[in-house]
Scaffold this motif. Structure first.
Motif, PDB file in Angstrom:
ATOM      1  N   GLN A  70      -0.862  -8.584   9.404  1.00 54.86           N
ATOM      2  CA  GLN A  70      -0.451  -9.960   9.695  1.00 54.86           C
ATOM      3  C   GLN A  70      -1.556 -10.951   9.357  1.00 54.86           C
ATOM      4  OE1 GLN A  70       3.094 -10.578  11.533  1.00 54.86           O
ATOM      5  NE2 GLN A  70       2.876  -9.057   9.884  1.00 54.86           N
ATOM      6  N   ASP A  73      -1.004 -16.385   5.600  1.00 52.96           N
ATOM      7  CA  ASP A  73      -0.985 -17.726   6.172  1.00 52.96           C
ATOM      8  C   ASP A  73       0.445 -18.023   6.616  1.00 52.96           C
ATOM      9  OD1 ASP A  73      -1.073 -20.377   6.841  1.00 52.96           O
ATOM     10  OD2 ASP A  73      -1.983 -21.071   4.961  1.00 52.96           O
ATOM     11  N   TYR A  74       0.704 -17.824   7.911  1.00 54.06           N
ATOM     12  CA  TYR A  74       2.078 -17.924   8.401  1.00 54.06           C
ATOM     13  C   TYR A  74       2.536 -19.369   8.620  1.00 54.06           C
ATOM     14  CZ  TYR A  74       2.251 -12.900   8.549  1.00 54.06           C
ATOM     15  OH  TYR A  74       2.257 -11.580   8.168  1.00 54.06           O
ATOM     16  N   ASP A  95       1.442  -9.915  19.950  1.00 53.73           N
ATOM     17  CA  ASP A  95       0.857 -11.238  20.139  1.00 53.73           C
ATOM     18  C   ASP A  95      -0.547 -11.249  19.539  1.00 53.73           C
ATOM     19  OD1 ASP A  95      -0.849  -9.946  21.953  1.00 53.73           O
ATOM     20  OD2 ASP A  95       0.281 -10.626  23.705  1.00 53.73           O
ATOM     21  N   GLU A  96      -1.210 -12.414  19.558  1.00 47.08           N
ATOM     22  CA  GLU A  96      -2.498 -12.546  18.886  1.00 47.08           C
ATOM     23  C   GLU A  96      -3.552 -11.614  19.467  1.00 47.08           C
ATOM     24  OE1 GLU A  96      -4.753 -13.551  15.857  1.00 47.08           O
ATOM     25  OE2 GLU A  96      -2.695 -14.265  16.128  1.00 47.08           O
ATOM     26  N   LYS A  97      -3.541 -11.418  20.775  1.00 47.82           N
ATOM     27  CA  LYS A  97      -4.525 -10.529  21.402  1.00 47.82           C
ATOM     28  C   LYS A  97      -4.326  -9.096  20.940  1.00 47.82           C
ATOM     29  CE  LYS A  97      -6.298  -8.952  25.868  1.00 47.82           C
ATOM     30  NZ  LYS A  97      -6.170  -9.027  27.348  1.00 47.82           N
ATOM     31  N   LEU A  99      -2.968  -8.128  18.169  1.00 45.03           N
ATOM     32  CA  LEU A  99      -3.352  -8.045  16.753  1.00 45.03           C
ATOM     33  C   LEU A  99      -4.870  -7.947  16.600  1.00 45.03           C
ATOM     34  CD1 LEU A  99      -0.930 -10.623  15.076  1.00 45.03           C
ATOM     35  CD2 LEU A  99      -0.969  -8.157  14.705  1.00 45.03           C
ATOM     36  N   ARG A 100      -5.608  -8.716  17.385  1.00 43.50           N
ATOM     37  CA  ARG A 100      -7.078  -8.651  17.322  1.00 43.50           C
ATOM     38  C   ARG A 100      -7.572  -7.269  17.708  1.00 43.50           C
ATOM     39  NH1 ARG A 100      -7.028 -13.873  19.718  1.00 43.50           N
ATOM     40  NH2 ARG A 100      -7.541 -12.938  21.735  1.00 43.50           N
ATOM     41  N   ARG A 103      -6.676  -4.928  14.557  1.00 40.27           N
ATOM     42  CA  ARG A 103      -7.434  -5.153  13.326  1.00 40.27           C
ATOM     43  C   ARG A 103      -8.876  -4.688  13.466  1.00 40.27           C
ATOM     44  NH1 ARG A 103      -5.487 -11.303  13.458  1.00 40.27           N
ATOM     45  NH2 ARG A 103      -3.403 -11.123  12.493  1.00 40.27           N
TER      46      ARG A 103
END
Length: 548
Positions: A70, A73-74, A95-97, A99-100, A103
């Motif tokens: 992900q 550039d969404y 969610d963003e957390k 994903l972090r 990655r």
């Protein structure tokens, strides 16, 4: 959507399913338009597997890989359909957390160009340490020990001494090894490698590939390897996924796909090699270029911050000669002096020694006196996008030299049209700009710019290294045809020995600025005398030498 050929039925056994990409689509929005760049792509990746994602530039390989983490550039990108499942969980719903946390930990990525991926302001220790701190909470002595362990794992010599190094202080191979160390820091399940060897010399490329394969086996990782180099795929990959214009057109066991490709596009990729023989030279061909004991020295200087940078000799007593209609291949690793030699012959860097062009001594001429000779001596650079002004139309780019050399306007137009036709482009494109062309088309424009002055010699500095294999084969064929038509001479600088062999009558091998071997191409390839030449050839032919 068309069905995928029967090779896709090949499924691996005995591996745990880690990543499952199913019917993935990617769209980009621009100026109220939506462009679909990935359309219904499906493949999976299992533990311990090496899966290759192949296709030409624009096929959607890298966009697919970036979608997995992900990283698109969404604001402009979207996934109208499809799933990306890691161990059964759809990454698209993270969610963003989450994903972090994913990655750089469970799924890591190595990018194509390490110099732009590494932060030039941070040391090796800080950059690798950042991912250890973020995901493992390691810092201080524990982190330092782990960083040294990782650097040693990827084969960096004097690992403790490299902790304080900045990216610009590392070679291309070392920078890529640091990128691999960063990706492996948290022992990921899945490693995505996006063209990680494209910009590397053949010897370093072999080292990096062997390193990745050994680490993959040792750590049990799944490796998704994105490339356009099918020789790498044949030698290393367990399975292959072939993409064309955003779609998967064929996939399956590597040996099956290579031995019995079902889709016409796969067959086209496999057929696009750089074999062939150099153009026959006329029996009475005269000597066009000669250099004797050429030396290029870069003197000691101070950096912006006052630090003294020691001088070095980039080209050391190099002698060569080139006949009309002949191609001399110049090979060697990065830093061997290949490009500097070309620049010296073009009188773009100061040099010592003697240079003759058509029997006339030119090394002592100043730039004004040398200007008339530039019609005879032209150059094509490695990066066609960087060497073409984005603010100038194709006609202005090609015709610039004609104006300098006093060619009339009507004649300029005729010669621009002829040059475009010679390189296989429609003359109507002369009103367009470089960003409107593909990489192969831009390189054709660069060749047309060199050709329009009707030169006798063109210095080609890595003109095919940034191109896909199929486009590369087209450019090699074009150069061969132009040489046959106009009796051109080429000084062909490259680290791609397959291309050198296809074009060159003779080869000159450089190492650390010195000529270590030179001779007829086939004789040198068949029986190299110098250990360094053997090392280069072993690395270049390594893939073909692997058992099927």
């Amino acid at each position: 959507m068309p069905s995928i050929p029967a090779n896709s039925n090949s499924e691996p056994t005995g591996h745990q399913l880690l990543l499952d990409v199913h019917e993935l689509s990617v769209c980009f929005r621009s100026d109220d338009r939506t462009n679909t760049v990935v359309d219904g792509v499906s493949f999976d990746l299992r533990s311990g597997e090496f899966v290759a994602l192949v296709g030409e530039s624009g096929s959607g390989k890298s966009v697919t890989a970036l979608s997995i983490l992900q990283l698109l550039d969404y604001r402009h990108a979207s996934h109208p359909a499809g799933e990306i499942r890691y161990r059964g969980d759809d990454i698209r719903k993270f969610d963003e957390k989450a994903l972090r946390n994913l990655r750089g930990d469970r799924i890591a990525m190595i990018f194509q160009e390490p110099m732009t991926s590494l932060n030039p302001l941070h040391t090796v220790e800080k950059q690798i340490g950042e991912t250890l701190l973020l995901h493992k909470g390691l810092k201080g002595t524990a982190a330092k020990e782990r960083i040294i362990e990782l650097l040693e794992l990827v084969g960096i010599p004097d690992a403790p001494g490299r902790l304080s190094s900045y990216p610009h202080q590392l070679s291309g191979g070392q920078k890529q090894r640091v990128m691999i160390a960063m990706a492996l820091a948290n022992e990921p399940d899945v490693l995505i490698a996006d063209e990680p060897t494209t910009a590397l010399d053949v010897t370093v490329q072999k080292q990096v590939l062997e390193l990745l394969r050994s680490l993959q086996k040792r750590l049990g990782m799944a490796l998704l390897f994105i490339t356009h180099d099918l020789s790498i795929v044949r030698s290393y990959a367990d399975r292959v996924v072939v993409m064309q214009q955003g779609r998967v057109v064929e996939k399956g066991d590597t040996q099956t796909v290579f031995d019995d490709p079902q889709h016409p596009y796969t067959r086209k990729l496999l057929a696009a090699d750089n074999r062939g023989e150099p153009v026959v030279i006329s029996a009475g061909a005269q000597e066009l270029l000669k250099a004797k004991d050429l030396v290029v020295e870069f003197n000691q200087r101070k950096s912006l911050f006052g630090r003294v940078k020691p001088g070095f000799t980039a080209v050391n007593n190099v002698s060569l000669n080139l006949r009309q209609g002949e191609t001399l291949g110049v090979v060697g690793e990065s830093g061997s002096g290949k490009t500097t030699l070309g620049l010296a012959l073009l009188k773009l860097v100061p040099s010592k020694g003697a240079i003759w062009l058509n029997g006339k001594r030119i090394d002592g001429l100043d730039q004004n006196a040398f200007r008339p000779y530039r019609e005879t001596l032209q150059v094509v650079f490695q990066d066609p996008y960087g060497s073409l002004s984005p603010r100038m139309s194709v006609a202005e780019i090609i015709g610039e030299g004609l104006g300098i050399h006093g060619v009339s306007k009507p004649e300029q137009e005729n010669r621009i049209i002829q040059a475009l036709e010679d390189v296989g482009l429609d003359p109507l494109v002369r009103h367009r700009y470089p960003h409107e062309f593909s990489g192969g088309q831009r390189q054709r424009v660069a060749i047309a710019r060199a050709l329009v002055l009707q030169p006798e010699l063109i210095i080609l500095d890595e003109p095919t290294s940034a191109l896909d294999r199929t486009v590369q084969a087209q450019v090699v064929g074009l150069l061969r045809e132009l040489q046959r038509k106009y009796r051109l001479s080429y000084l062909f600088i490259s680290h791609d020995l397959a291309v050198v062999r296809a074009l060159s009558h003779r080869v000159l091998v450089l190492k650390d600025g010195r000529v270590v071997e030179q001779g007829e191409t086939e004789a040198l390839f068949s029986a190299p005398a110098h250990p360094y030449t053997r090392e280069l050839l072993d690395a270049a032919l390594f893939y073909q030498a692997q058992p099927d």
